[in-house]
Write a protein that holds these residues in place. Structure first.
Motif, mmCIF file in Angstrom:
data_model
loop_
_atom_site.group_PDB
_atom_site.id
_atom_site.type_symbol
_atom_site.label_atom_id
_atom_site.label_comp_id
_atom_site.label_asym_id
_atom_site.label_seq_id
_atom_site.Cartn_x
_atom_site.Cartn_y
_atom_site.Cartn_z
ATOM 1 N N ILE A 162 -107.406 20.034 -0.179
ATOM 2 C CA ILE A 162 -106.710 19.804 -1.455
ATOM 3 C C ILE A 162 -106.316 21.145 -2.076
ATOM 4 O O ILE A 162 -105.190 21.314 -2.560
ATOM 5 C CB ILE A 162 -107.588 18.991 -2.437
ATOM 6 N N ARG A 163 -107.254 22.105 -2.031
ATOM 7 C CA ARG A 163 -106.942 23.416 -2.628
ATOM 8 C C ARG A 163 -105.786 24.084 -1.887
ATOM 9 O O ARG A 163 -104.905 24.683 -2.497
ATOM 10 C CB ARG A 163 -108.172 24.322 -2.610
ATOM 11 N N ALA A 164 -105.790 23.955 -0.560
ATOM 12 C CA ALA A 164 -104.702 24.555 0.219
ATOM 13 C C ALA A 164 -103.375 23.901 -0.164
ATOM 14 O O ALA A 164 -102.353 24.578 -0.348
ATOM 15 C CB ALA A 164 -104.980 24.379 1.711
ATOM 16 N N PHE A 165 -103.382 22.573 -0.317
ATOM 17 C CA PHE A 165 -102.158 21.856 -0.691
ATOM 18 C C PHE A 165 -101.662 22.293 -2.061
ATOM 19 O O PHE A 165 -100.462 22.454 -2.287
ATOM 20 C CB PHE A 165 -102.415 20.344 -0.680
ATOM 21 N N LEU A 166 -102.608 22.480 -2.988
ATOM 22 C CA LEU A 166 -102.224 22.830 -4.360
ATOM 23 C C LEU A 166 -102.068 24.341 -4.554
ATOM 24 O O LEU A 166 -101.742 24.798 -5.647
ATOM 25 C CB LEU A 166 -103.258 22.284 -5.353
ATOM 26 N N GLY A 167 -102.358 25.107 -3.507
ATOM 27 C CA GLY A 167 -102.192 26.554 -3.594
ATOM 28 C C GLY A 167 -103.217 27.225 -4.467
ATOM 29 O O GLY A 167 -102.906 28.131 -5.235
ATOM 30 N N ARG A 168 -104.465 26.755 -4.367
ATOM 31 C CA ARG A 168 -105.524 27.338 -5.193
ATOM 32 C C ARG A 168 -106.654 27.867 -4.322
ATOM 33 O O ARG A 168 -106.898 27.379 -3.234
ATOM 34 C CB ARG A 168 -106.090 26.301 -6.162
ATOM 35 N N ARG A 169 -107.363 28.835 -4.880
ATOM 36 C CA ARG A 169 -108.535 29.371 -4.221
ATOM 37 C C ARG A 169 -109.793 28.787 -4.867
ATOM 38 O O ARG A 169 -109.724 28.281 -5.991
ATOM 39 C CB ARG A 169 -108.561 30.900 -4.345
ATOM 40 N N PRO A 170 -110.959 28.842 -4.191
ATOM 41 C CA PRO A 170 -112.182 28.298 -4.807
ATOM 42 C C PRO A 170 -112.402 28.888 -6.187
ATOM 43 O O PRO A 170 -112.243 30.094 -6.398
ATOM 44 C CB PRO A 170 -113.287 28.737 -3.847
#
Ligand SMILES: [Zn+2]
Length: 355
Positions: free
Chosen positions: A342-350
């Motif tokens: 999901i983070r990869a899809f939304l372009g976010r890092r932990p």
């Protein structure tokens, strides 16, 4: 203190797919940090059932066309074919917020049960649920709950529930949300309320605040939006792409501000876009509230959402006996792997903020 407890188990089998060589199957038992309920993470299960998760687009299109005929929620019919509130509840008979129309449920699931028609379109792909449409729906539901609190304060436990398309249990195709309200909490809300109170007695703090604090820097946190924290639960309730949200510092729907409602709407829209990208067409979600009219310092408004299997002639369901009758959880992949996707899809890092 919140603890994330995991026990690993393994079993050897002689695998026919590998010429009957010895193979090891692994299981991971996870204890829900609030309720203690078990969820088993079965690695490889998502891939094993993946052929049932895609949708026959032709079948979906033909169902959309067939159900459009006579749909009570389409704009030309909604005023003629849906029930009306009695005059003492609403002079206009229905509540309108933006494009959303709130009507009483013809056959409800609680003593006060309303339906929020969320869009003019009869059929939406999951990437077409715009935050503004979801926000209108949530605000419509809120207007209904607020009116209920004035007319019948004993009906103090509301939930918002989404069942979108037949795999999610919806009998009407047209996008809608249910508002269920009664004088006693639904079982999950009651369990969360009771366990949250116990947690506060033992630890002297709010479980939901502690959860956000401990998860925020970690790999299961997704994003924060307008005071709403989004994450993948450590021990999912149902397991197919389950996402959780927490509205920090608010224990019931009437306490939420406009920004927080927008944070919920934008979060749902983002997760639905992820589901669409993964090939899903159907979902369920519940937004749980503590009792309206009382602030609880040990509880926060919170949400769960899952994707459901695809629309196919096989009629596959993920309402297996295990979660449906045994009340145990089963995750089809590691929650941390899902959070990473999901983070990869939304372009976010932990631990990252919204871009
Ligand atoms: Zn319709």
């Amino acid at each position: 203190m919140i603890s994330f407890e995991t026990v690993h188990k393994r079993c050897s089998i002689l695998n026919p797919l590998k010429g009957f060589k010895e193979d090891v199957v692994t299981f991971e038992y996870r204890k829900d940090p609030l309720t203690g309920r078990n969820t088993t993470v079965v690695k490889g299960m998502l891939e094993y059932v993946s052929k049932f998760l895609s949708t026959d687009e032709k079948l979906l299109g033909s169902l959309a066309e067939k159900t459009r005929v006579g749909c009570p929620f389409c704009p030309e019919s909604v005023m003629a074919k849906t029930p009306m509130f009695t005059e003492d509840f609403s002079k206009e008979g229905r509540i309108r917020v933006g494009n959303a129309v709130v009507v009483p449920n013809l056959l409800g699931h609680a003593e006060r049960s309303a339906v929020v028609v969320m869009a003019k379109e009869h059929s939406l792909r999951l990437d077409e649920f715009e935050p503004s449409a979801i926000l209108d729906g949530l605000k419509g539901g809120l207007a209904y709950v607020r009116r209920l609190s004035e007319t019948d304060p004993s009906v103090s436990f509301p939930v918002f529930a989404f069942n979108y398309l037949p795999p999610a249990g919806s009998s009407i195709f047209h996008p809608h949300m249910q508002v269920l309200a009664r004088d006693r909490p639904f079982y999950l809300a009651r369990l969360f309320l009771e366990k949250s109170e116990e947690y506060r007695e033992v630890n002297g703090s709010n479980y939901w605040h502690d959860l956000v604090e401990v998860e925020k820097p970690g790999e299961r946190h997704l994003f924060e939006k307008d005071g709403v924290e989004w994450l993948v639960p450590f021990a999912p309730l149902r397991g197919l792409n389950e996402v959780q949200a927490v509205v920090v510092g608010r224990s019931n729907f009437l306490e939420l501000g406009d920004g927080e409602w927008l944070g919920i709407a934008e979060g749902i829209s983002s997760i639905l876009r992820f589901y669409h990208e993964q090939g899903y067409v159907s979902f369920n979600a519940v937004l749980l509230s503590g009792p309206v009219g009382a602030h609880l310092d040990y509880f926060c408004v919170n949400l769960r959402m899952v994707s459901r299997p695809g629309i196919q002639p096989t009629c596959f369901t993920d309402a297996w006996a295990l979660p449906y009758l045994l009340w145990d959880g089963e995750a089809l992949e590691e929650p941390e792997v899902l959070a990473g996707k999901i983070r990869a899809f939304l372009g976010r890092r932990p631990g990252g903020k919204v871009r």
